[in-house]
Design a protein around this motif. Structure first.
Motif, short mmCIF file in Angstrom:
data_model
loop_
_atom_site.label_atom_id
_atom_site.label_comp_id
_atom_site.label_asym_id
_atom_site.label_seq_id
_atom_site.Cartn_x
_atom_site.Cartn_y
_atom_site.Cartn_z
N GLU A 147 93.43 39.31 -53.20
CA GLU A 147 94.80 38.87 -53.44
C GLU A 147 95.68 40.03 -53.89
N ASN A 148 95.19 40.82 -54.83
CA ASN A 148 95.98 41.93 -55.35
C ASN A 148 96.21 43.03 -54.31
N GLN A 149 95.35 43.09 -53.31
CA GLN A 149 95.54 44.07 -52.25
C GLN A 149 96.39 43.53 -51.10
N GLY A 150 96.83 42.29 -51.23
CA GLY A 150 97.66 41.70 -50.19
C GLY A 150 96.91 41.15 -49.01
N ASP A 151 95.59 41.08 -49.11
CA ASP A 151 94.78 40.50 -48.04
C ASP A 151 94.65 39.00 -48.31
N TYR A 152 95.74 38.29 -48.04
CA TYR A 152 95.81 36.88 -48.42
C TYR A 152 94.83 36.00 -47.65
N ALA A 153 94.63 36.31 -46.38
CA ALA A 153 93.70 35.50 -45.58
C ALA A 153 92.28 35.55 -46.15
N SER A 154 91.84 36.75 -46.50
CA SER A 154 90.50 36.89 -47.07
C SER A 154 90.43 36.26 -48.45
N SER A 155 91.51 36.40 -49.21
CA SER A 155 91.55 35.81 -50.54
C SER A 155 91.46 34.29 -50.46
N ILE A 156 92.20 33.70 -49.54
CA ILE A 156 92.14 32.24 -49.36
C ILE A 156 90.73 31.81 -49.01
N SER A 157 90.08 32.57 -48.14
CA SER A 157 88.71 32.24 -47.75
C SER A 157 87.76 32.30 -48.95
N SER A 158 87.91 33.32 -49.79
CA SER A 158 87.04 33.45 -50.97
C SER A 158 87.29 32.33 -51.97
N TYR A 159 88.56 32.01 -52.20
CA TYR A 159 88.89 30.95 -53.15
C TYR A 159 88.39 29.59 -52.65
N LYS A 160 88.56 29.33 -51.36
CA LYS A 160 88.10 28.05 -50.82
C LYS A 160 86.58 27.93 -50.87
N LYS A 161 85.90 29.04 -50.66
CA LYS A 161 84.44 29.02 -50.76
C LYS A 161 84.01 28.73 -52.19
N LYS A 174 91.36 27.22 -62.35
CA LYS A 174 92.06 28.49 -62.20
C LYS A 174 92.02 28.96 -60.75
N ILE A 175 90.89 28.74 -60.09
CA ILE A 175 90.77 29.15 -58.69
C ILE A 175 91.71 28.31 -57.82
N TYR A 176 91.82 27.02 -58.12
CA TYR A 176 92.79 26.18 -57.41
C TYR A 176 94.20 26.75 -57.58
N GLU A 177 94.54 27.11 -58.81
CA GLU A 177 95.86 27.66 -59.09
C GLU A 177 96.07 28.95 -58.30
N SER A 178 95.05 29.80 -58.28
CA SER A 178 95.15 31.06 -57.53
C SER A 178 95.33 30.79 -56.04
N LEU A 179 94.63 29.78 -55.55
CA LEU A 179 94.75 29.42 -54.13
C LEU A 179 96.17 28.98 -53.81
N GLY A 180 96.74 28.14 -54.68
CA GLY A 180 98.13 27.72 -54.46
C GLY A 180 99.09 28.89 -54.48
N ARG A 181 98.87 29.81 -55.40
CA ARG A 181 99.74 30.98 -55.50
C ARG A 181 99.66 31.84 -54.23
N VAL A 182 98.45 32.02 -53.71
CA VAL A 182 98.28 32.83 -52.51
C VAL A 182 98.92 32.15 -51.30
N TYR A 183 98.84 30.83 -51.25
CA TYR A 183 99.53 30.12 -50.17
C TYR A 183 101.04 30.37 -50.25
N GLU A 184 101.57 30.39 -51.46
CA GLU A 184 102.99 30.68 -51.61
C GLU A 184 103.30 32.11 -51.15
N LEU A 185 102.46 33.04 -51.56
CA LEU A 185 102.68 34.44 -51.19
C LEU A 185 102.57 34.66 -49.69
N SER A 186 101.74 33.85 -49.05
CA SER A 186 101.58 33.98 -47.59
C SER A 186 102.56 33.08 -46.83
#
Length: 235
Positions: A147-161, A174-186
């Motif tokens: 997520e911090n590197q801007g690789d949102y697709a990979s981050s979403i995959s890791s969070y969903k796993k 917290k992981i759910y919250e991070s997932l929502g945030r990454v969806y917003e960023l993407s």
């Protein structure tokens, strides 16, 4: 008088005695070969015993260095801890402590905002098939680095796993919250709202649901209703 037939036990005893006699006879005729084989087996047994004893010592040394590294990691000099973790990883790579050291190394590097190095460490940790007790932390760390590197697709995959594999873990909200945030960023507000809806529903009356509701209201003009409105009586 006619002889009685031997019982099964007698037959087994006779066969065993015959087998032992044949072995002793073979040893007598092949003494050099027998002692050569015996000597080899003794050497192998000694080597195995040495390896087991040495591995136990190495494992204990690895845990001692890892514990010392953890102590340094909690101080204002985490670099000392990082050095010890690297020593465990390099010199005790086949011990369980090495897997823990990779996770702790990733945590230090993440705090130092060295996200690529931290991600590499988390990946190595996951590649060692870590124990269930630390696997969620390595997976969460990997997602945060992505997520911090801007690789949102990979981050979403890791969070969903993470959510799929550890639905009851204390980090899951917290992981759910991070997932929502990454969806917003993407730029995927619909997926973000869906994620926030899940937080509100699954974790009601928590700080997580309050924060999710606030984000949902920003994304949606209508507030989220987690309960159906009461039916009006007809007159």
């Amino acid at each position: 008088m006619p002889q009685t037939l031997s019982s099964r036990e007698d037959l087994k005893t006779d066969l065993l005695q015959k087998w032992i006699h044949q072995i002793l006879e073979w040893i007598a005729n092949h003494r050099q070969t027998f002692f050569s084989i015996s000597g080899t087996l003794l050497v192998v047994a000694a080597v195995v015993a040495f390896i087991i004893s040495n591995f136990k010592n190495l494992r204990n040394q690895a845990w001692e260095k890892y514990s010392a590294g953890q102590t340094w990691a909690l101080t204002s000099q985490p670099e000392n801890g990082l050095n010890l973790f690297n020593e465990v990883i390099q010199n005790y790579s086949h011990t369980p402590a090495a897997t823990y050291a990779l996770l702790s190394k990733g945590d230090i590097l993440f705090k130092q905002r060295k996200f690529q190095e931290a991600m590499d460490s988390y990946k190595q940790c996951l590649g060692k098939e870590p124990p269930q007790i630390i696997l969620p932390f390595a997976l969460a760390g990997l997602g945060a680095c992505q997520e911090n590197q801007g690789d949102y697709a990979s981050s979403i995959s890791s969070y969903k796993k993470f959510i799929s594999d550890f639905p009851e873990h204390f980090l899951t909200p917290k992981i759910y919250e991070s997932l929502g945030r990454v969806y917003e960023l993407s730029l995927n507000p619909d997926a973000a709202k869906e994620t926030y809806e899940k937080i509100i529903t699954i974790f009601p009356s928590t700080i997580w649901s309050e924060k999710a509701r606030a984000r949902y209201q920003i994304l949606s003009p209508q507030p989220f209703q987690n309960q159906a409105p009461p039916l009006q009586e007809t007159k």
